[in-house]
Design a protein around this motif. Structure first.
Motif, mmCIF file in Angstrom:
data_model
loop_
_atom_site.group_PDB
_atom_site.id
_atom_site.type_symbol
_atom_site.label_atom_id
_atom_site.label_comp_id
_atom_site.label_asym_id
_atom_site.label_seq_id
_atom_site.Cartn_x
_atom_site.Cartn_y
_atom_site.Cartn_z
ATOM 1 N N LEU A 57 135.816 -49.687 2.147
ATOM 2 C CA LEU A 57 135.797 -49.770 0.690
ATOM 3 C C LEU A 57 136.691 -48.681 0.106
ATOM 4 O O LEU A 57 136.882 -47.633 0.713
ATOM 5 C CB LEU A 57 134.375 -49.588 0.142
ATOM 6 C CG LEU A 57 133.328 -50.594 0.587
ATOM 7 C CD1 LEU A 57 131.956 -50.184 0.085
ATOM 8 C CD2 LEU A 57 133.674 -51.991 0.118
ATOM 9 N N SER A 58 137.219 -48.935 -1.067
ATOM 10 C CA SER A 58 138.035 -47.943 -1.766
ATOM 11 C C SER A 58 137.898 -48.186 -3.265
ATOM 12 O O SER A 58 137.154 -49.060 -3.693
ATOM 13 C CB SER A 58 139.501 -48.039 -1.327
ATOM 14 O OG SER A 58 140.035 -49.303 -1.642
ATOM 15 N N LEU A 59 138.618 -47.398 -4.050
ATOM 16 C CA LEU A 59 138.567 -47.528 -5.504
ATOM 17 C C LEU A 59 139.827 -48.205 -6.025
ATOM 18 O O LEU A 59 140.930 -47.932 -5.546
ATOM 19 C CB LEU A 59 138.409 -46.153 -6.160
ATOM 20 C CG LEU A 59 137.088 -45.446 -5.886
ATOM 21 C CD1 LEU A 59 137.115 -44.030 -6.431
ATOM 22 C CD2 LEU A 59 135.922 -46.227 -6.469
ATOM 23 N N ASN A 80 128.668 -49.272 -10.230
ATOM 24 C CA ASN A 80 129.583 -48.799 -9.185
ATOM 25 C C ASN A 80 129.393 -47.312 -8.873
ATOM 26 O O ASN A 80 130.041 -46.777 -7.983
ATOM 27 C CB ASN A 80 131.033 -49.034 -9.603
ATOM 28 C CG ASN A 80 131.538 -50.423 -9.306
ATOM 29 O OD1 ASN A 80 132.716 -50.610 -9.050
ATOM 30 N ND2 ASN A 80 130.675 -51.408 -9.320
ATOM 31 N N TRP A 129 127.091 -45.785 -7.359
ATOM 32 C CA TRP A 129 126.553 -45.524 -6.016
ATOM 33 C C TRP A 129 127.640 -45.028 -5.081
ATOM 34 O O TRP A 129 127.389 -44.226 -4.180
ATOM 35 C CB TRP A 129 125.895 -46.785 -5.439
ATOM 36 C CG TRP A 129 126.860 -47.928 -5.287
ATOM 37 C CD1 TRP A 129 127.116 -48.909 -6.189
ATOM 38 C CD2 TRP A 129 127.717 -48.181 -4.173
ATOM 39 N NE1 TRP A 129 128.092 -49.765 -5.716
ATOM 40 C CE2 TRP A 129 128.474 -49.339 -4.474
ATOM 41 C CE3 TRP A 129 127.938 -47.547 -2.956
ATOM 42 C CZ2 TRP A 129 129.418 -49.863 -3.596
ATOM 43 C CZ3 TRP A 129 128.885 -48.073 -2.083
ATOM 44 C CH2 TRP A 129 129.613 -49.234 -2.414
ATOM 45 N N TYR A 130 128.880 -45.504 -5.289
ATOM 46 C CA TYR A 130 129.996 -45.138 -4.411
ATOM 47 C C TYR A 130 130.243 -43.629 -4.420
ATOM 48 O O TYR A 130 130.638 -43.052 -3.417
ATOM 49 C CB TYR A 130 131.255 -45.898 -4.852
ATOM 50 C CG TYR A 130 132.449 -45.670 -3.964
ATOM 51 C CD1 TYR A 130 132.631 -46.425 -2.809
ATOM 52 C CD2 TYR A 130 133.412 -44.716 -4.276
ATOM 53 C CE1 TYR A 130 133.731 -46.225 -1.985
ATOM 54 C CE2 TYR A 130 134.517 -44.508 -3.457
ATOM 55 C CZ TYR A 130 134.661 -45.266 -2.323
ATOM 56 O OH TYR A 130 135.754 -45.068 -1.498
ATOM 57 N N VAL A 180 134.836 -50.274 -7.378
ATOM 58 C CA VAL A 180 134.771 -50.302 -5.918
ATOM 59 C C VAL A 180 135.319 -51.644 -5.448
ATOM 60 O O VAL A 180 134.954 -52.689 -5.985
ATOM 61 C CB VAL A 180 133.327 -50.111 -5.429
ATOM 62 C CG1 VAL A 180 133.261 -50.168 -3.905
ATOM 63 C CG2 VAL A 180 132.752 -48.800 -5.956
ATOM 64 N N VAL A 194 134.948 -42.444 1.257
ATOM 65 C CA VAL A 194 133.503 -42.369 1.097
ATOM 66 C C VAL A 194 132.791 -43.376 1.999
ATOM 67 O O VAL A 194 131.903 -43.017 2.761
ATOM 68 C CB VAL A 194 133.098 -42.590 -0.382
ATOM 69 C CG1 VAL A 194 131.597 -42.588 -0.549
ATOM 70 C CG2 VAL A 194 133.734 -41.519 -1.256
ATOM 71 N N CYS A 195 133.153 -44.636 1.910
ATOM 72 C CA CYS A 195 132.537 -45.707 2.699
ATOM 73 C C CYS A 195 133.636 -46.473 3.434
ATOM 74 O O CYS A 195 134.532 -47.011 2.787
ATOM 75 C CB CYS A 195 131.785 -46.675 1.791
ATOM 76 S SG CYS A 195 130.405 -45.944 0.915
ATOM 77 N N GLY A 220 139.530 -45.798 1.508
ATOM 78 C CA GLY A 220 138.534 -44.970 0.844
ATOM 79 C C GLY A 220 137.956 -43.934 1.792
ATOM 80 O O GLY A 220 137.806 -44.176 2.982
ATOM 81 N N ASP A 232 128.006 -41.283 -4.806
ATOM 82 C CA ASP A 232 126.906 -40.576 -4.157
ATOM 83 C C ASP A 232 126.604 -39.244 -4.851
ATOM 84 O O ASP A 232 126.517 -38.198 -4.211
ATOM 85 C CB ASP A 232 127.223 -40.372 -2.678
ATOM 86 C CG ASP A 232 126.028 -39.891 -1.877
ATOM 87 O OD1 ASP A 232 124.883 -40.205 -2.263
ATOM 88 O OD2 ASP A 232 126.236 -39.176 -0.875
#
Length: 95
Positions: free
Chosen positions: A41-43, A70, A72-73, A29, A37-38, A35, A75
């Motif tokens: 943030l990205s991968l 990591n 948690w990203y 992350v 998801v959040c 990204g 989910d």
């Protein structure tokens, strides 16, 4: 929750990063990027040695992994890494 790396994506990473069989690629992350998801943030991906892998997948001789801290990203969802031949780019899909 699982990590899936499609063969074409693994081949692309091998070529672009000059990887050899047995190399490890960490998915992590990072701040910034696009990204889904959040926000903010990205991968990212880097060649590295695992310390506490939470998810792993080996394809084309390359060991892809994501460290436990990591996860948690994702989910509790799966991460699929594919290669779009038309756009010539990697896609990372959490779902």
């Amino acid at each position: 929750m699982k990590l899936v790396v499609e063969t074409m994506a693994a081949r692309w990473y091998k070529e672009q990063m000059e990887l050899v069989d047995g190399d490890n690629l960490r998915i992590f992350v990072k701040m910034g990027g696009c990204g889904s998801v959040c926000p903010g943030l990205s991968l990212g991906v880097t060649k590295d040695e695992p310390t506490s892998p939470g998810l792993t997948h080996t394809v084309e001789g390359i060991h892809f992994y994501m460290e436990e801290d990591n996860l948690w990203y994702l989910d509790s969802k799966d991460l699929t890494i594919s290669f779009d031949e038309k756009l010539e780019e990697i896609n990372m899909i959490v779902g």
